[in-house]
Design a protein around this motif. Structure first.
Motif, PDB file in Angstrom:
ATOM      1  N   VAL A  92      -3.509   2.213   3.674  1.00 11.83           N
ATOM      2  CA  VAL A  92      -2.233   2.921   4.113  1.00 11.83           C
ATOM      3  C   VAL A  92      -2.449   4.138   4.407  1.00 11.83           C
ATOM      4  CG1 VAL A  92      -1.261   3.454   1.794  1.00 11.83           C
ATOM      5  CG2 VAL A  92       0.252   2.750   3.860  1.00 11.83           C
ATOM      6  N   ALA A  93      -3.639   4.761   3.623  1.00 12.81           N
ATOM      7  CA  ALA A  93      -3.799   6.258   3.844  1.00 12.81           C
ATOM      8  C   ALA A  93      -4.357   6.766   5.518  1.00 12.81           C
ATOM      9  CB  ALA A  93      -4.638   6.869   2.623  1.00 12.81           C
ATOM     10  N   ARG A  94      -5.276   5.737   5.636  1.00 14.13           N
ATOM     11  CA  ARG A  94      -5.842   5.472   7.030  1.00 14.13           C
ATOM     12  C   ARG A  94      -4.953   5.343   8.075  1.00 14.13           C
ATOM     13  NH1 ARG A  94      -7.083   1.393   9.919  1.00 14.13           N
ATOM     14  NH2 ARG A  94      -6.756  -0.009   8.341  1.00 14.13           N
ATOM     15  N   LYS A  95      -4.005   4.345   7.779  1.00 14.08           N
ATOM     16  CA  LYS A  95      -2.989   4.184   8.837  1.00 14.08           C
ATOM     17  C   LYS A  95      -2.100   5.616   9.100  1.00 14.08           C
ATOM     18  CE  LYS A  95      -2.901  -0.792   8.624  1.00 14.08           C
ATOM     19  NZ  LYS A  95      -2.505  -1.970   8.226  1.00 14.08           N
ATOM     20  N   ILE A  96      -1.747   5.978   7.955  1.00  9.03           N
ATOM     21  CA  ILE A  96      -0.693   7.310   8.061  1.00  9.03           C
ATOM     22  C   ILE A  96      -1.460   8.247   8.666  1.00  9.03           C
ATOM     23  CG2 ILE A  96       0.148   9.296   6.678  1.00  9.03           C
ATOM     24  CD1 ILE A  96       0.672   7.063   4.358  1.00  9.03           C
ATOM     25  N   MET A  97      -2.870   8.747   8.477  1.00  8.48           N
ATOM     26  CA  MET A  97      -3.691   9.587   9.227  1.00  8.48           C
ATOM     27  C   MET A  97      -3.942   9.196  10.670  1.00  8.48           C
ATOM     28  SD  MET A  97      -4.024  11.840   7.006  1.00  8.48           S
ATOM     29  CE  MET A  97      -5.281  12.911   7.868  1.00  8.48           C
ATOM     30  N   GLN A  98      -3.887   8.260  10.954  1.00  9.75           N
ATOM     31  CA  GLN A  98      -4.039   7.537  12.474  1.00  9.75           C
ATOM     32  C   GLN A  98      -2.594   8.204  12.966  1.00  9.75           C
ATOM     33  OE1 GLN A  98      -5.138   3.452  12.045  1.00  9.75           O
ATOM     34  NE2 GLN A  98      -7.010   3.834  12.457  1.00  9.75           N
ATOM     35  N   ALA A 107       7.936  -1.197 -10.319  1.00  7.83           N
ATOM     36  CA  ALA A 107       8.281  -2.676 -10.448  1.00  7.83           C
ATOM     37  C   ALA A 107       8.115  -3.258  -9.393  1.00  7.83           C
ATOM     38  CB  ALA A 107       9.847  -2.455 -10.872  1.00  7.83           C
ATOM     39  N   LYS A 108       8.293  -2.771  -7.983  1.00  2.41           N
ATOM     40  CA  LYS A 108       7.926  -3.755  -6.685  1.00  2.41           C
ATOM     41  C   LYS A 108       6.562  -3.725  -6.823  1.00  2.41           C
ATOM     42  CE  LYS A 108       9.780  -0.794  -3.869  1.00  2.41           C
ATOM     43  NZ  LYS A 108      10.381  -0.367  -2.737  1.00  2.41           N
ATOM     44  N   ILE A 109       5.683  -3.178  -7.084  1.00  7.26           N
ATOM     45  CA  ILE A 109       4.127  -2.981  -7.274  1.00  7.26           C
ATOM     46  C   ILE A 109       3.784  -4.312  -7.941  1.00  7.26           C
ATOM     47  CG2 ILE A 109       1.804  -1.960  -7.494  1.00  7.26           C
ATOM     48  CD1 ILE A 109       3.302   0.556  -6.832  1.00  7.26           C
ATOM     49  N   ALA A 110       4.374  -4.107  -9.285  1.00  7.94           N
ATOM     50  CA  ALA A 110       3.938  -5.238 -10.276  1.00  7.94           C
ATOM     51  C   ALA A 110       4.373  -6.782  -9.691  1.00  7.94           C
ATOM     52  CB  ALA A 110       4.705  -4.858 -11.467  1.00  7.94           C
ATOM     53  N   VAL A 111       5.509  -6.686  -9.207  1.00  5.50           N
ATOM     54  CA  VAL A 111       5.882  -8.024  -8.526  1.00  5.50           C
ATOM     55  C   VAL A 111       5.063  -8.543  -7.694  1.00  5.50           C
ATOM     56  CG1 VAL A 111       7.918  -9.205  -7.557  1.00  5.50           C
ATOM     57  CG2 VAL A 111       8.362  -7.862  -9.467  1.00  5.50           C
ATOM     58  N   SER A 112       4.728  -7.749  -6.480  1.00  2.00           N
ATOM     59  CA  SER A 112       4.057  -8.006  -5.362  1.00  2.00           C
ATOM     60  C   SER A 112       2.676  -8.277  -5.714  1.00  2.00           C
ATOM     61  CB  SER A 112       3.900  -7.008  -4.487  1.00  2.00           C
ATOM     62  OG  SER A 112       5.039  -6.487  -3.890  1.00  2.00           O
ATOM     63  N   LEU A 113       2.025  -7.751  -6.867  1.00  2.47           N
ATOM     64  CA  LEU A 113       0.752  -8.007  -7.227  1.00  2.47           C
ATOM     65  C   LEU A 113       0.713  -9.633  -8.121  1.00  2.47           C
ATOM     66  CD1 LEU A 113      -0.736  -4.790  -8.445  1.00  2.47           C
ATOM     67  CD2 LEU A 113      -1.365  -5.987  -6.494  1.00  2.47           C
ATOM     68  N   GLY A 136       0.814  -1.223   0.084  1.00  2.37           N
ATOM     69  CA  GLY A 136       0.052  -0.058   0.074  1.00  2.37           C
ATOM     70  C   GLY A 136       0.747   1.234   0.016  1.00  2.37           C
ATOM     71  N   LEU A 137       1.747   1.261   0.765  1.00  2.00           N
ATOM     72  CA  LEU A 137       2.791   2.371   0.817  1.00  2.00           C
ATOM     73  C   LEU A 137       3.565   2.480  -0.484  1.00  2.00           C
ATOM     74  CD1 LEU A 137       4.012   4.811   2.352  1.00  2.00           C
ATOM     75  CD2 LEU A 137       5.735   3.161   3.314  1.00  2.00           C
ATOM     76  N   SER A 138       3.878   1.616  -1.250  1.00  2.00           N
ATOM     77  CA  SER A 138       4.585   1.547  -2.414  1.00  2.00           C
ATOM     78  C   SER A 138       3.545   2.322  -3.573  1.00  2.00           C
ATOM     79  CB  SER A 138       4.994   0.225  -3.108  1.00  2.00           C
ATOM     80  OG  SER A 138       6.085  -0.252  -2.233  1.00  2.00           O
ATOM     81  N   ILE A 139       2.178   1.695  -3.585  1.00  2.00           N
ATOM     82  CA  ILE A 139       1.208   2.240  -4.439  1.00  2.00           C
ATOM     83  C   ILE A 139       1.163   3.785  -4.035  1.00  2.00           C
ATOM     84  CG2 ILE A 139      -1.053   2.120  -4.710  1.00  2.00           C
ATOM     85  CD1 ILE A 139      -1.067  -0.825  -4.198  1.00  2.00           C
ATOM     86  N   TRP A 140       1.035   4.274  -2.931  1.00  2.00           N
ATOM     87  CA  TRP A 140       0.932   5.606  -2.523  1.00  2.00           C
ATOM     88  C   TRP A 140       2.031   6.487  -2.907  1.00  2.00           C
ATOM     89  CZ3 TRP A 140      -2.934   8.135   0.101  1.00  2.00           C
ATOM     90  CH2 TRP A 140      -2.272   9.630   0.265  1.00  2.00           C
TER      91      TRP A 140
END
Length: 151
Positions: A137-143, A57-63, A41-45
């Motif tokens: 991840v956005a929710r966790k950042i805000m928390q 590339a990290k996102i693609a491999v993870s998915l 989620g952080l990589s996507i962000w």
């Protein structure tokens, strides 16, 4: 807040701020803590909002590692990277000819969204997965940030 988080991730000034003030370093720390439980989620962000193309590339491999078809993953990532409607340039409305003014006519290509539509059921399902990871991840950042500024 999305803009503040995005700019903090590319900031050159990571100095501490006085207590009660939120500095770029505080935002970076919150992102790091949120990324511990949701690194994808952080990589996507970072890829979508901070412009970190190295994350793609990290996102693609993870998915793909999570069982998504490589062609579907590539189609979705390419779409998300270039999803602005080419007809209206992301405005959602047509412009007047020879004038920098929007009309009342909704763009026929994107139906007023400003984004190109995505084709394919598997692609649409993967976008929902990606958006879910991003929201988490956005929710966790805000928390994390809320605890730092006593909200």
């Amino acid at each position: 807040m999305k803009e503040k988080i995005s700019s903090a991730q590319t900031s050159k000034n990571l100095g501490e701020k006085p207590a009660g003030e939120l500095g770029d370093i505080d935002i970076i720390r919150a992102c790091g803590m949120a990324g511990q439980s949701n690194p994808l989620g952080l990589s996507i962000w970072r890829w979508r909002y901070a412009g970190d193309q190295g994350e793609a590339a990290k996102i693609a491999v993870s998915l793909v590692d999570r069982g998504h078809d490589v062609h579907v993953v590539m189609n979705v990532l390419n779409h998300l990277a270039k999803d602005v409607c080419g007809h209206c340039h992301g405005r959602g409305f047509e412009t007047m000819k020879n004038a920098p003014v929007l009309t009342d006519n909704i763009c026929v290509d994107c139906q007023g969204t400003g984004r190109k539509p995505l084709e394919g059921e598997r692609e649409k399902a993967l976008v929902e997965v990606i958006m879910g990871l991003e929201r988490d991840v956005a929710r966790k950042i805000m928390q994390k940030l809320a605890t730092q500024i006593d909200l």
